[in-house]
Design a protein around this motif. Structure first.
Motif, PDB file in Angstrom:
ATOM      1  N   UNK A 294      20.114  16.283  17.949  1.00 41.18           N
ATOM      2  CA  UNK A 294      19.516  16.298  16.612  1.00 41.18           C
ATOM      3  C   UNK A 294      18.356  15.293  16.523  1.00 41.18           C
ATOM      4  N   UNK A 295      18.507  14.144  17.183  1.00 42.92           N
ATOM      5  CA  UNK A 295      17.424  13.147  17.195  1.00 42.92           C
ATOM      6  C   UNK A 295      16.202  13.689  17.919  1.00 42.92           C
ATOM      7  N   UNK A 296      16.433  14.354  19.045  1.00 36.63           N
ATOM      8  CA  UNK A 296      15.315  14.922  19.800  1.00 36.63           C
ATOM      9  C   UNK A 296      14.611  15.972  18.941  1.00 36.63           C
ATOM     10  N   UNK A 297      15.386  16.795  18.243  1.00 36.77           N
ATOM     11  CA  UNK A 297      14.786  17.823  17.386  1.00 36.77           C
ATOM     12  C   UNK A 297      13.950  17.178  16.286  1.00 36.77           C
ATOM     13  N   UNK A 298      14.444  16.099  15.700  1.00 38.63           N
ATOM     14  CA  UNK A 298      13.702  15.432  14.620  1.00 38.63           C
ATOM     15  C   UNK A 298      12.403  14.828  15.158  1.00 38.63           C
ATOM     16  N   UNK A 299      12.502  14.129  16.285  1.00 38.03           N
ATOM     17  CA  UNK A 299      11.318  13.450  16.836  1.00 38.03           C
ATOM     18  C   UNK A 299      10.242  14.444  17.246  1.00 38.03           C
ATOM     19  N   UNK A 300      10.656  15.597  17.722  1.00 38.62           N
ATOM     20  CA  UNK A 300       9.698  16.591  18.227  1.00 38.62           C
ATOM     21  C   UNK A 300       9.342  17.632  17.167  1.00 38.62           C
ATOM     22  N   UNK A 301       9.823  17.428  15.934  1.00 38.95           N
ATOM     23  CA  UNK A 301       9.614  18.438  14.883  1.00 38.95           C
ATOM     24  C   UNK A 301       8.193  18.429  14.332  1.00 38.95           C
ATOM     25  N   UNK A 302       7.479  17.304  14.527  1.00 34.28           N
ATOM     26  CA  UNK A 302       6.161  17.172  13.905  1.00 34.28           C
ATOM     27  C   UNK A 302       6.235  16.573  12.507  1.00 34.28           C
ATOM     28  N   UNK A 303       7.432  16.315  12.001  1.00 35.49           N
ATOM     29  CA  UNK A 303       7.563  15.709  10.672  1.00 35.49           C
ATOM     30  C   UNK A 303       7.038  14.277  10.684  1.00 35.49           C
ATOM     31  N   UNK A 304       6.191  13.927   9.708  1.00 40.75           N
ATOM     32  CA  UNK A 304       5.633  12.568   9.652  1.00 40.75           C
ATOM     33  C   UNK A 304       6.658  11.500   9.281  1.00 40.75           C
ATOM     34  N   UNK A 305       7.878  11.924   8.932  1.00 40.75           N
ATOM     35  CA  UNK A 305       8.916  10.952   8.560  1.00 40.75           C
ATOM     36  C   UNK A 305       9.554  10.279   9.754  1.00 40.75           C
TER      37      UNK A 305
END
Ligand code: NCD
Ligand code: ZN
Ligand code: ZN
Length: 347
Positions: free
Chosen positions: A233-244
């Motif tokens: 889930x962390x990898x998905x968040x970091x690679x999502x492109x989300x500026x957060x």
């Protein structure tokens, strides 16, 4: 034309870094300076950096320790205590050198004894931070001994962070070194001034790494590594492109002797290969094109700083990390010690 892939990025910033002090700082600082233009420098020294005056003095010691001819901007932080005043926040804000105030629940992690005993004691200070736009940087783990060590972040979110962000809806918050799917979901659905840093070790390793064939003190950090579902889930968040979500290594050097001990210290050293390791994670999921924004844009944008103008280049080439590094008269064992890495910094 070279057939070996290279990767050129705007020079990144490390939005969560432990530089320590004195000889130890002098030993680790070059690793960060080679890769990063700026870093949000954690204030958990002994004694803790609790005043603007102390933070400015630490800032000058860092500059004085820079290798000759190098450029680096330390972005300083204050250590929040039960006694931090609104006046101190305003002083910090006006200094222009202090970019956040770090909230360590007392007893949660390395050098957190002077931290906050009950966040309700800081409400006046948080109100001033909300008004002045000073970010609150959070080590998000409860210290309740009845809460399981793997649940400390999730319970902190429920018991502390959600109520605080409801009470201070305009407070700018960085949920540091997030490790759980609950933290990712919270940050994703929160307002734009709530963001999170993600370390590379929490994306490379799951909690099995602590116990593979025996106990591994050099994989022990706080928050402790989590199970595979959270890592993904962390990898998905970091690679999502989300500026957060943005890069914060939490590189936390401790000497070999204090890690390889009956009561070993928490902290993983990654500064020697930080951006190379992040590149490895992003490449594994086919998201190298998302690395630059995560590493070089989102943090600067959140902290309202100009994006860096120069760049760094990595090459797809195998190299071996040192088995140990000098650490102010002692040694430290970096992540991947003596093992291969696939990306190499070449400029
Ligand atoms: N992350 C760690 O395991 N340790 C950090 C403190 C912290 O960031 O919590 C340290 O200062 O050693
Ligand atoms: Zn922490
Ligand atoms: Zn840290």
């Amino acid at each position: 034309m070279s057939l070996i892939p290279t990767l050129t990025l705007t020079r990144p910033d490390d939005c969560h870094l432990h530089l320590r002090d004195g000889e130890q700082m002098r030993a680790v600082l070059p690793d960060t300076v080679r890769r990063f233009a700026r870093a949000i420098v954690m204030p958990n020294l002994r004694p803790a950096v609790v005043t603007t005056e102390m933070a400015l003095a630490y800032h000058d010691r860092i500059l004085a320790a820079l290798p000759p001819g190098t450029q680096f901007e330390p972005l300083m932080t204050l250590y929040l205590t039960d006694n931090t005043t609104s006046t101190e926040i305003i002083l910090a804000k006006n200094s222009g050198a202090i970019h956040g105030v770090k909230y360590y629940p007392a007893g949660a992690t390395t050098n957190s004894a002077a931290g906050v005993s009950d966040i309700a004691r800081c409400y006046g200070t948080l109100a001033t931070m909300e008004e002045t736009g000073m970010p609150l940087l959070v080590h998000g783990e409860v210290t309740d001994p009845e809460v399981d060590v793997f649940d400390k972040e999730k319970i902190f979110l429920e018991r502390v962070l959600v109520p605080v962000t409801q009470r201070f809806p305009r407070l700018r918050v960085v949920f540091e070194h997030i490790t759980t799917s609950e933290a990712v979901d919270f940050v994703t659905s929160a307002s734009n001034h709530i963001a999170a840093t993600i370390t590379v070790h929490h994306m490379l390793l799951n909690r099995n790494a602590l116990f593979q064939g025996g106990i591994h003190p050099h994989h022990y950090c706080l928050p402790v590594l989590k199970r595979e579902t959270h890592r993904r889930k962390l990898v998905a968040a970091a690679t999502s492109g989300s500026p957060k979500f943005f890069l914060g290594t939490d590189s936390a050097p401790h000497s070999r002797s204090t890690k390889e001990s009956a009561c070993g210290c928490a902290g993983i050293y990654t500064a020697h290969a930080a951006i190379e390791l992040y590149a490895e994670v992003f490449e594994q999921v086919g998201a190298l094109d998302k690395l630059e924004a995560f590493a070089s844009f989102h943090g600067a944008d959140f902290y309202r700083l100009p994006r860096n103008r120069d760049s760094i280049t990595l090459k797809k080439e195998s190299w071996k990390a040192a088995t140990e590094l000098e650490f102010g008269g002692e040694t430290l064992v970096p992540l991947r010690a003596g093992e291969s890495l696939g990306w190499k910094l070449i400029g």
